[in-house]
Design a protein around this motif. Structure first.
Motif, PDB file in Angstrom:
ATOM      1  N   ALA A   1       1.227  -1.141  -0.223  1.00  0.00           N
ATOM      2  CA  ALA A   1      -0.179  -0.154  -0.205  1.00  0.00           C
ATOM      3  C   ALA A   1       1.022   0.773  -0.069  1.00  0.00           C
ATOM      4  O   ALA A   1       0.701   2.404  -0.747  1.00  0.00           O
ATOM      5  N   ASP A   2       2.337   1.263   1.190  1.00  0.00           N
ATOM      6  CA  ASP A   2       3.067   2.329   0.536  1.00  0.00           C
ATOM      7  C   ASP A   2       3.424   2.604  -0.247  1.00  0.00           C
ATOM      8  O   ASP A   2       3.898   3.269  -1.735  1.00  0.00           O
ATOM      9  N   ARG A   3       3.223   1.346  -1.143  1.00  0.00           N
ATOM     10  CA  ARG A   3       3.657   1.359  -2.924  1.00  0.00           C
ATOM     11  C   ARG A   3       3.405   2.170  -3.595  1.00  0.00           C
ATOM     12  O   ARG A   3       4.016   2.863  -4.565  1.00  0.00           O
ATOM     13  N   MET A   4       1.829   1.264  -3.292  1.00  0.00           N
ATOM     14  CA  MET A   4       1.078   1.869  -4.364  1.00  0.00           C
ATOM     15  C   MET A   4       0.208   2.950  -4.206  1.00  0.00           C
ATOM     16  O   MET A   4       0.241   4.118  -4.953  1.00  0.00           O
ATOM     17  N   GLY A   5       0.960   3.435  -2.978  1.00  0.00           N
ATOM     18  CA  GLY A   5      -0.749   5.205  -2.835  1.00  0.00           C
ATOM     19  C   GLY A   5      -2.219   4.921  -2.688  1.00  0.00           C
ATOM     20  O   GLY A   5      -2.322   3.471  -3.347  1.00  0.00           O
TER      21      GLY A   5
END
Length: 399
Positions: free
Chosen positions: A277-281
């Motif tokens: 989720a941190d990578r996707m935003g």
């Protein structure tokens, strides 16, 4: 070398989350012996669980002023002390005293989400915030796994009273361990709320807490999605063992192993999905996609899990990874969207709706089974409601 503030914050909140989960999940494991000691029927442990959930909802609805008054670390310590008192009450041979102890255990478990969120939102680096929240939430299945591995053998070897004393000592030891964190993690406390005791018995405080969800237009949708996930998670944890035992002819030991695989996968899922989720935003979009994937994995467990032993364990792991691995991403997004001074109120209100879903979900599940639909139809209904909320979430514009 000085330890970064977020490392201390994560270590402290993860420890408290794990210890509280270990203690609370140990109670139903000790259930038959506890009920026998109190002169109650074995199934009365369900009343203990219900009252414990009511205690959690009590804090989430009315404990905000208490958190403001004492600060997050002290509130967590008070919560663990309340759980310890509840454990001692469960040791009483009088059933009514034990039931009050169940409320105390739930009330003491209640601060973990709002207090932990308040601590982490101030210290977690924004680029890794969701991962850090997810690691903290992984303490729940970790504590559950430790309870399953340690509590049952301990009570067999030493008896139920010794087991309760052991849980009390673990809780009190954790209180002492996190005490040094007060000096660094409570420096930015707001003004004390001197009416915190009255707020615990005032319905107006519950209304104020729920009203915090109006602070951002996305919070109501995010809360509804979290409640939907909670419905699914409660049904999975409550009925998976019985389902695979009755549907696939597994022994009780094998059914327990399936559930253990599911919970271990959820621990991995909470961390991995937080990193993703941190990578996707756009965490809300991530949760919507995960909801649909979760629904599909539950359907797969129902229709394909019994083809071979390995497929059942793979399906259980997939369900745990997706349908029970959502919590950290959800709480991190709640904390991100909430104004800083309302983080604890928003996470409390959203968690309150989640616990209501945890109570209502199994009741609806049981009704579907009782009406002749069977376990398969009930799991399909629960998967459908989660997929529906996930689809609605994806149609919203990201915040």
């Amino acid at each position: 070398m000085k330890v970064p503030l977020w490392v201390s914050a994560l270590a402290g909140t993860l420890l408290v989350q794990t210890v509280c989960a270990f203690a609370s999940i140990s109670v139903p494991i000790l259930g038959p012996l506890l009920m026998e000691r109190a002169g109650l029927l074995p199934e009365s442990i369900g009343l203990v669980s219900a009252l414990s959930s009511a205690g959690i909802c009590w804090f989430l609805a009315s404990g905000g002023p208490m958190l403001s008054h004492f600060g997050p670390i002290r509130t967590l310590q008070i919560g663990m002390a309340s759980m310890a008192l509840g454990m001692l009450a469960l040791a009483s041979p009088f059933g009514a005293v034990g039931l009050l102890g169940a409320v105390a255990i739930g009330f003491g478990n209640g601060p973990n989400t709002p207090a932990g969120s308040q601590i982490l939102i101030r210290s977690a680096p924004p680029a890794h915030r969701t991962l850090i929240f997810s690691i903290k939430q992984a303490g729940v299945p970790l504590g559950g796994a430790l309870a399953g591995l340690l509590s049952a053998p301990f009570v067999v070897a030493h008896g139920v009273l010794a087991a309760l004393v052991m849980l009390v000592l673990v809780l009190l030891a954790c209180c002492l361990i996190v005490q040094p964190l007060r000096a660094t993690l409570e420096e930015e406390r707001g003004p004390a709320a001197h009416g915190w005791a009255r707020a615990l018995v005032q319905p107006a405080e519950m209304v104020r807490c729920v009203g915090a969800l109006r602070a951002h237009p996305t919070l109501p949708m995010l809360t509804a999605l979290g409640a939907s996930y909670s419905v699914m998670q409660a049904c999975l944890t409550s009925f998976t063992a019985t389902f695979v035992y009755a549907r696939y002819g597994l022994s009780l030991t094998e059914a327990g192993q399936v559930v253990a695989v599911m919970l271990c996968a959820s621990m991995v899922g909470r961390i991995a999905l937080g990193w993703l989720a941190d990578r996707m935003g756009h965490a809300l979009r991530h949760l919507g996609l995960q909801a649909i994937a979760s629904a599909m994995s539950v359907v797969l467990l129902v229709i394909a899990g019994g083809h071979a032993a390995w497929t059942l364990y793979v399906c259980a792991a997939l369900v745990g990874f997706t349908a029970i691995g959502w919590n950290g991403v959800h709480i991190a997004e709640l904390a991100r969207l909430a104004p800083l001074h309302l983080v604890s109120s928003v996470t409390s209100a959203a968690s309150l709706f989640g616990f209501v879903g945890s109570v209502c979900g199994p009741l609806v599940f049981m009704a579907v089974v009782a009406w002749g639909g069977g376990f398969e139809a009930a799991f399909h209904v629960m998967a459908a409601q989660l997929a529906f909320l996930g689809a609605i979430t994806l149609l919203r514009r990201p915040a």
